[in-house]
Design an enzyme around this catalytic site. Sequence first.
Site, short mmCIF file in Angstrom:
data_model
loop_
_atom_site.label_atom_id
_atom_site.label_comp_id
_atom_site.label_asym_id
_atom_site.label_seq_id
_atom_site.Cartn_x
_atom_site.Cartn_y
_atom_site.Cartn_z
N THR A 18 -0.95 -7.34 -6.09
CA THR A 18 -2.02 -8.34 -6.06
C THR A 18 -1.66 -9.58 -6.86
OG1 THR A 18 -3.63 -6.61 -5.72
CG2 THR A 18 -4.47 -8.65 -6.63
N THR A 98 -0.95 -2.87 -9.06
CA THR A 98 -1.56 -2.03 -10.10
C THR A 98 -1.87 -0.61 -9.62
OG1 THR A 98 -3.76 -2.81 -9.49
CG2 THR A 98 -2.62 -4.02 -11.25
#
Length: 334
Positions: A18, A98
Amino acid sequence: MTIHPPLPHVVVLATGGTIAGSAASATDSTGYRAGTGAVDDLFAAVPQARELARLTGEQFASMDSSDLTDEILLALARRVAELLASDDVDGVVVTHGTDTIEESAYFLHLVLDSAKPVVLTGAMRPATALSADGPMNFYGAVAVASAPLSAGRGVLVVMNDDIHSARDVTKTSSLRVGSFESPYGPLGTVIDGQPRFYRAVSRPHTSATEFSLASIRSLPSSGILFAHSGVDDSVAAALDATRFDVIVHAGFGNGTVSSRIVEPLEAARRAGAVVVRATRTGSGHVTHQGASGELVNGWISVDDQNPQRARILACLALSVTSDQDEIQRIFDTY
Ligand SMILES: NC(=O)C[C@H](N)C(=O)O
């Protein structure tokens, strides 16, 4: 004339996630594609990082970390090891999605044979979002990777100004910017581009472990079975337990295994699999003497590791031994 010492050289290995994600609108922080941006975009977004270190970027991958494979993880570890072996490199930053950053960080923490700082970071919001967290996380990661103070602390994960040990850190929330937490607290914090450390992990890591990248050609086959009420042996059968070298059972409470799936898992263990008792609770310990007393013999208990990191540790354990007592010792050591 003031003479400034040369800046430390930090190599940034970008893998996607991201932090390199983009959405059509600045208010969209969920409908984005991960890994679309390049490492140079990050450098352009955070020119201040060049005041902390001489930066070199390398686009290792451009992926959503949910697609990471053990082969890619191994290749990433080999590349980081190669960089650390160079006298010209003082530290490495890995930008990473993540979703699986904690597994990659833990793997690196246990196999890298170097005291130089290695820092993983990512973002909870895409680069295009209002208040994107990636740029500040990246700045913090470069600050930590370029500081001599960070050496010898094992692999670190910097998120939201916190410096976590790869041994402990977990993504605890699907969307919150402050998603990353460690059960015993972070090791330190980053303030104005300076790391401040307050504690260290006591379990062995990096050069002090018995694991070596040189002796690993590939990771064993592994899977995690998640316990739930109503679980029956058809779940374990669907897993085709005999195909796996490692099965982590994310069990109830203190690693409890439903009596209905003990036998299929025990069959897998007899067929040679390492069967590991973990907990689905999200925190706490799993002791040798679990509630399912009959499972103590030959089943491995995770101590305080979560199921996803337990999978990594069990795979590494198999690279040095297949003896179950030794594997338990490894779980009690790291
Ligand atoms: N926040 C993130 O980076 C999530 C993304 N799906 C990834 O892990 O690549």
